[in-house]
Design a protein around this motif. Structure first.
Motif, PDB file in Angstrom:
ATOM      1  N   HIS A 281      42.409  76.222  34.315  1.00  0.00           N
ATOM      2  CA  HIS A 281      43.190  77.690  33.794  1.00  0.00           C
ATOM      3  C   HIS A 281      44.299  77.990  34.980  1.00  0.00           C
ATOM      4  O   HIS A 281      45.276  78.834  34.209  1.00  0.00           O
ATOM      5  CB  HIS A 281      42.396  78.866  35.527  1.00  0.00           C
ATOM      6  CG  HIS A 281      41.131  78.996  34.679  1.00  0.00           C
ATOM      7  ND1 HIS A 281      39.799  78.485  34.557  1.00  0.00           N
ATOM      8  CD2 HIS A 281      40.514  80.568  34.507  1.00  0.00           C
ATOM      9  CE1 HIS A 281      38.813  78.970  34.372  1.00  0.00           C
ATOM     10  NE2 HIS A 281      38.873  80.874  34.170  1.00  0.00           N
ATOM     11  N   GLY A 282      45.051  76.367  34.945  1.00  0.00           N
ATOM     12  CA  GLY A 282      46.599  76.466  35.750  1.00  0.00           C
ATOM     13  C   GLY A 282      46.707  75.412  34.783  1.00  0.00           C
ATOM     14  O   GLY A 282      48.538  75.253  34.111  1.00  0.00           O
ATOM     15  N   THR A 283      46.724  74.586  33.786  1.00  0.00           N
ATOM     16  CA  THR A 283      46.851  73.773  32.998  1.00  0.00           C
ATOM     17  C   THR A 283      46.272  73.471  31.564  1.00  0.00           C
ATOM     18  O   THR A 283      46.898  72.379  30.644  1.00  0.00           O
ATOM     19  CB  THR A 283      46.795  72.369  33.478  1.00  0.00           C
ATOM     20  OG1 THR A 283      45.683  71.966  33.649  1.00  0.00           O
ATOM     21  CG2 THR A 283      47.243  72.304  35.164  1.00  0.00           C
ATOM     22  N   ASP A 284      46.064  74.550  30.895  1.00  0.00           N
ATOM     23  CA  ASP A 284      45.532  74.111  29.493  1.00  0.00           C
ATOM     24  C   ASP A 284      46.246  76.114  29.162  1.00  0.00           C
ATOM     25  O   ASP A 284      45.911  76.969  29.542  1.00  0.00           O
ATOM     26  CB  ASP A 284      43.664  74.712  29.599  1.00  0.00           C
ATOM     27  CG  ASP A 284      43.588  74.282  28.397  1.00  0.00           C
ATOM     28  OD1 ASP A 284      43.835  75.488  27.538  1.00  0.00           O
ATOM     29  OD2 ASP A 284      42.358  73.877  27.891  1.00  0.00           O
ATOM     30  N   GLN A 285      47.099  75.419  28.470  1.00  0.00           N
ATOM     31  CA  GLN A 285      47.562  76.247  27.676  1.00  0.00           C
ATOM     32  C   GLN A 285      46.924  77.738  26.705  1.00  0.00           C
ATOM     33  O   GLN A 285      47.059  79.179  27.144  1.00  0.00           O
ATOM     34  CB  GLN A 285      48.850  75.950  26.349  1.00  0.00           C
ATOM     35  CG  GLN A 285      49.008  76.509  25.198  1.00  0.00           C
ATOM     36  CD  GLN A 285      50.375  77.473  26.137  1.00  0.00           C
ATOM     37  OE1 GLN A 285      50.765  76.973  27.323  1.00  0.00           O
ATOM     38  NE2 GLN A 285      51.369  77.872  25.566  1.00  0.00           N
ATOM     39  N   ASP A 286      45.463  77.206  26.735  1.00  0.00           N
ATOM     40  CA  ASP A 286      44.337  77.957  26.462  1.00  0.00           C
ATOM     41  C   ASP A 286      44.770  79.600  26.975  1.00  0.00           C
ATOM     42  O   ASP A 286      44.714  80.364  26.863  1.00  0.00           O
ATOM     43  CB  ASP A 286      43.175  78.043  25.866  1.00  0.00           C
ATOM     44  CG  ASP A 286      41.819  78.727  25.140  1.00  0.00           C
ATOM     45  OD1 ASP A 286      42.452  79.879  24.673  1.00  0.00           O
ATOM     46  OD2 ASP A 286      41.036  78.568  25.277  1.00  0.00           O
ATOM     47  N   LEU A 287      44.376  79.126  28.209  1.00  0.00           N
ATOM     48  CA  LEU A 287      44.203  79.971  29.205  1.00  0.00           C
ATOM     49  C   LEU A 287      45.169  81.172  29.349  1.00  0.00           C
ATOM     50  O   LEU A 287      45.710  81.858  30.333  1.00  0.00           O
ATOM     51  CB  LEU A 287      43.160  79.864  30.383  1.00  0.00           C
ATOM     52  CG  LEU A 287      41.464  79.985  30.208  1.00  0.00           C
ATOM     53  CD1 LEU A 287      40.820  79.465  30.835  1.00  0.00           C
ATOM     54  CD2 LEU A 287      41.158  81.349  29.981  1.00  0.00           C
ATOM     55  N   VAL A 288      46.165  79.763  29.888  1.00  0.00           N
ATOM     56  CA  VAL A 288      47.371  80.046  30.757  1.00  0.00           C
ATOM     57  C   VAL A 288      48.156  80.825  29.871  1.00  0.00           C
ATOM     58  O   VAL A 288      49.336  82.101  30.231  1.00  0.00           O
ATOM     59  CB  VAL A 288      48.327  78.998  31.086  1.00  0.00           C
ATOM     60  CG1 VAL A 288      49.539  79.121  31.902  1.00  0.00           C
ATOM     61  CG2 VAL A 288      47.181  77.558  32.146  1.00  0.00           C
ATOM     62  N   GLN A 289      48.170  80.708  27.927  1.00  0.00           N
ATOM     63  CA  GLN A 289      49.350  81.636  27.702  1.00  0.00           C
ATOM     64  C   GLN A 289      48.844  83.292  27.743  1.00  0.00           C
ATOM     65  O   GLN A 289      49.458  84.100  27.788  1.00  0.00           O
ATOM     66  CB  GLN A 289      48.438  81.387  26.383  1.00  0.00           C
ATOM     67  CG  GLN A 289      49.339  81.703  25.503  1.00  0.00           C
ATOM     68  CD  GLN A 289      49.718  80.975  23.698  1.00  0.00           C
ATOM     69  OE1 GLN A 289      49.541  80.005  24.000  1.00  0.00           O
ATOM     70  NE2 GLN A 289      50.187  81.670  23.060  1.00  0.00           N
ATOM     71  N   ARG A 290      47.267  83.673  27.775  1.00  0.00           N
ATOM     72  CA  ARG A 290      47.165  84.566  28.427  1.00  0.00           C
ATOM     73  C   ARG A 290      47.730  85.439  29.531  1.00  0.00           C
ATOM     74  O   ARG A 290      47.931  86.586  29.947  1.00  0.00           O
ATOM     75  CB  ARG A 290      45.662  84.925  27.945  1.00  0.00           C
ATOM     76  CG  ARG A 290      44.747  84.132  27.143  1.00  0.00           C
ATOM     77  CD  ARG A 290      42.924  83.812  26.961  1.00  0.00           C
ATOM     78  NE  ARG A 290      42.653  83.234  26.238  1.00  0.00           N
ATOM     79  CZ  ARG A 290      42.103  84.129  25.821  1.00  0.00           C
ATOM     80  NH1 ARG A 290      41.388  85.367  25.632  1.00  0.00           N
ATOM     81  NH2 ARG A 290      41.013  82.948  24.894  1.00  0.00           N
ATOM     82  N   LEU A 291      48.054  84.565  30.163  1.00  0.00           N
ATOM     83  CA  LEU A 291      48.235  84.832  31.899  1.00  0.00           C
ATOM     84  C   LEU A 291      49.816  85.264  31.678  1.00  0.00           C
ATOM     85  O   LEU A 291      50.408  86.038  32.224  1.00  0.00           O
ATOM     86  CB  LEU A 291      48.030  83.917  32.938  1.00  0.00           C
ATOM     87  CG  LEU A 291      46.564  83.545  33.417  1.00  0.00           C
ATOM     88  CD1 LEU A 291      46.436  82.376  34.052  1.00  0.00           C
ATOM     89  CD2 LEU A 291      45.829  84.865  33.562  1.00  0.00           C
ATOM     90  N   LEU A 292      50.146  84.631  30.979  1.00  0.00           N
ATOM     91  CA  LEU A 292      51.922  84.913  30.402  1.00  0.00           C
ATOM     92  C   LEU A 292      51.592  86.331  30.076  1.00  0.00           C
ATOM     93  O   LEU A 292      52.893  85.908  29.418  1.00  0.00           O
ATOM     94  CB  LEU A 292      52.478  83.455  29.977  1.00  0.00           C
ATOM     95  CG  LEU A 292      52.370  82.271  30.822  1.00  0.00           C
ATOM     96  CD1 LEU A 292      52.866  81.293  29.482  1.00  0.00           C
ATOM     97  CD2 LEU A 292      53.260  82.199  32.092  1.00  0.00           C
ATOM     98  N   THR A 293      51.107  87.182  29.546  1.00  0.00           N
ATOM     99  CA  THR A 293      51.501  87.926  28.599  1.00  0.00           C
ATOM    100  C   THR A 293      51.221  88.922  28.943  1.00  0.00           C
ATOM    101  O   THR A 293      51.432  90.348  28.597  1.00  0.00           O
ATOM    102  CB  THR A 293      50.386  88.250  27.224  1.00  0.00           C
ATOM    103  OG1 THR A 293      49.115  88.613  28.357  1.00  0.00           O
ATOM    104  CG2 THR A 293      49.904  87.122  26.375  1.00  0.00           C
ATOM    105  N   ALA A 294      51.798  88.600  30.753  1.00  0.00           N
ATOM    106  CA  ALA A 294      51.669  89.929  31.137  1.00  0.00           C
ATOM    107  C   ALA A 294      52.764  90.467  31.906  1.00  0.00           C
ATOM    108  O   ALA A 294      53.658  89.829  31.387  1.00  0.00           O
ATOM    109  CB  ALA A 294      50.565  90.132  32.339  1.00  0.00           C
ATOM    110  N   LYS A 295      53.027  91.583  32.367  1.00  0.00           N
ATOM    111  CA  LYS A 295      54.718  91.725  32.612  1.00  0.00           C
ATOM    112  C   LYS A 295      55.558  90.911  33.773  1.00  0.00           C
ATOM    113  O   LYS A 295      56.843  91.124  33.424  1.00  0.00           O
ATOM    114  CB  LYS A 295      54.558  93.470  32.753  1.00  0.00           C
ATOM    115  CG  LYS A 295      53.544  94.253  31.493  1.00  0.00           C
ATOM    116  CD  LYS A 295      53.888  95.806  31.410  1.00  0.00           C
ATOM    117  CE  LYS A 295      53.620  96.558  31.315  1.00  0.00           C
ATOM    118  NZ  LYS A 295      53.615  97.862  31.121  1.00  0.00           N
ATOM    119  N   ASN A 296      54.561  90.674  34.775  1.00  0.00           N
ATOM    120  CA  ASN A 296      54.880  89.669  35.697  1.00  0.00           C
ATOM    121  C   ASN A 296      53.984  89.376  36.169  1.00  0.00           C
ATOM    122  O   ASN A 296      53.051  89.307  36.061  1.00  0.00           O
ATOM    123  CB  ASN A 296      56.030  90.863  36.884  1.00  0.00           C
ATOM    124  CG  ASN A 296      54.796  91.874  37.387  1.00  0.00           C
ATOM    125  OD1 ASN A 296      53.757  91.622  37.719  1.00  0.00           O
ATOM    126  ND2 ASN A 296      55.200  92.944  37.174  1.00  0.00           N
TER     127      ASN A 296
END
Length: 540
Positions: A281-296
């Protein structure tokens, strides 16, 4: 034609399944009508609401490996010891939320491995990105194989006569091809927004399918008392929920060896599972990329932590399904019941659920497979292009051309996933006792430890580590995990049958501990290297 399913011809089930596929395709194609920029394709323009990101994270974590593999663990083990590992996932999400999320937003990265490039240099970024690409591709292929188990079992039941290994492998390949091409269609068209909005539908379908299955099993089991609910509660409460792994009759070193070699103990939950979830959840682009779609980063943190709180009841639900399947199997004595734990839940869906409900459960399995696959394809394409392809393009290259590269890379990884799914099916056919979750989680264990170690070096230190040293540290981390997971013994035994006993003195760690061992080794070795004379460290 005589159908082995209740209710005869399963036309209703195919209708439900087709309705689901049509809904997914409609949502996926309308989610983002042709993203025009890389940021829109990969990050949705940072416009996704936190609750949509939360649903997408839940869908990502409940892949087909989870939907079918967790009941298989409950069926095979007959207890709740696997549930311990979910405790570490909650703690890990809190750590990830406050260690990694804000730096990713601060640097405005598209691929999280760009952070390592800014912190250390190009070599570290390339090594981390390559590790992710290889590991995620292998894991996605393995998950795709899991989704194909049910069509293969259906063919076996319909065929009537024994199916050869070659015919079975062909069905695996056709199933994987269909699922992947359908998923790739809306992923290529809509990018990450299509992934997230379809994930919401898929998460809801998965949860409703699990609850419905539990209700059906509860109705089918012949409870002995007048209060079936009370009897079920007493039975489940009497099952083992936790295991310390400590034997008071053994010394310290023997107990440590037993703890590190056991799959499910409270120590594996609080330490091993925490490090594994930090990596995924912190170093895998798969899951982190979803987190980066949030507004902040604040809303991203909220989605991440809430996803951890939902993990424990979900694992409990699907483990209970597996335990109930075991109770039903012992009472029914069905001669057609598969011998492999991986196939028992699919068999129940196909042969012991009524039409319509069976179609809903089939759709739930396809939903979990497509949800994890679509995000993986999008993340693989994003990391591959941002970290490798775009560096060779002129800086003034038009955004439309870059988006075309992203779409083409998505298709490329789709076909590679199909090939790996077929290879995984071939392996399982040769090793029928293999279980799903150890296969999928074991793949992460080898490479995600070094990946987590170098990210921790980047966020926890400001004056240690450099490009060359990080590559050495990651290599050491991988080497130590391989040694302590039994790889030398396996290699020696392959080339010299019986020769592996000469290396039995080496300690052997189980799959929940591999990321912990690899990350600690990488972090400690990386600390030994000072930054280059002109450090590239930035204030986080």
């Amino acid at each position: 034609m005589k159908f082995p399913f209740p209710g005869g011809n399963p036309a209703i089930d195919f209708g439900v399944l087709l309705l689901y596929l049509a809904a997914v395709l409609w949502i996926g194609l309308r989610a983002e009508r042709g993203p025009k920029t890389v940021e829109q394709f990969a990050l949705g323009g940072h416009r996704m609401p936190w609750w949509a990101v939360l649903g997408s994270l839940i869908a990502a974590e409940t892949s087909a490996a989870f939907f079918l593999g967790t009941p298989a663990e409950g069926y095979a083990l007959g207890n709740y010891e696997y549930l311990q590992l979910a405790l570490g996932t909650v703690l890990a999400r809190v750590l990830v939320a406050y260690l990694f999320v804000k730096p990713y937003f601060t640097y405005r990265v598209t691929s999280i491995y760009q952070f390592l490039g800014l912190r250390f240099g190009t070599k570290t970024k390339s090594a981390a990105s390559a590790t992710f690409l290889l590991t995620r591709l292998l894991a996605s292929g393995a998950r795709l194989y899991v989704a194909a188990i049910l069509p293969v079992l259906a063919v076996k039941l319909l065929w009537g006569s024994p199916v050869s290994s070659g015919q079975e492998l062909l069905v695996y390949a056709i199933s994987a091809l269909f699922l992947t091409l359908f998923t790739t269609l809306y992923t290529v068209a809509g990018g990450i927004r299509a992934v997230i909005w379809t994930d919401l539908l898929q998460a809801g379908l998965m949860l409703s399918g699990g609850l419905l299955t539990l209700f059906l099993l509860f109705q089918r089991i012949p409870w002995g008392s007048s209060s079936p609910l009370a009897e079920a509660a007493r039975l489940l409460a009497a099952l083992p929920w936790a295991d310390s792994g400590i034997n008071p009759h053994k010394n310290l070193w023997e107990n440590l060896g037993a703890i590190f070699s056991s799959d499910y103990t409270i120590w594996a939950a609080l330490i091993g599972s925490t490090f594994t979830t930090m990596a995924t959840h912190g170093t895998d682009q798969d899951l982190v990329q979803r987190l980066l779609t949030a507004k902040n980063h604040h809303r991203s943190r909220l989605s991440l932590i809430l996803s951890g709180l939902t993990d424990v009841p979900l694992v409990f639900l699907f483990l209970t399904i597996g335990i109930f399947l075991g109770l039903l199997a012992r009472s029914a004595h069905d001669p057609r019941l598969p011998s492999q734990a991986n196939e028992v839940f699919p068999y129940f869906i196909l042969c012991q659920t009524p039409p319509g409900i069976r179609g809903l459960l089939l759709a739930a399995i396809f939903a979990t497979a497509m949800g994890s696959l679509s995000a993986a394809l999008n993340a693989l394409a994003t990391s591959f292009c941002e970290d490798w392809v775009f560096r060779f393009l002129p800086a003034a290259t038009d955004e439309k051309i870059r988006v075309r590269f992203l779409r083409g890379s998505t298709v490329l990884f789709a076909f590679l996933s199909i090939a790996i799914a077929c290879a995984t099916a071939f392996f399982v056919l040769r090793s029928p006792r293999a279980r799903i979750l150890p296969i999928v989680l074991g793949l992460f264990g080898y490479s995600y430890g070094p990946l987590l170690g170098v990210f921790l070096l980047g966020v926890l230190t400001r004056s240690r580590g450099n490009d060359f040293g990080n590559c050495v540290a990651m290599a050491c981390g991988l080497g130590v995990v391989m040694v302590f997971s039994g790889v030398p013994q396996s290699i020696l035994g392959f080339f010299s049958p019986g020769g592996e006993t000469r290396l039995n003195w080496l300690p052997c760690v189980s799959f929940p501990w591999r990321v912990f061992v690899g990350s600690c080794t990488t972090f400690l070795v990386g600390l030994c290297f000072p930054p280059f004379p002109a450090p590239r460290v930035r204030t986080l």
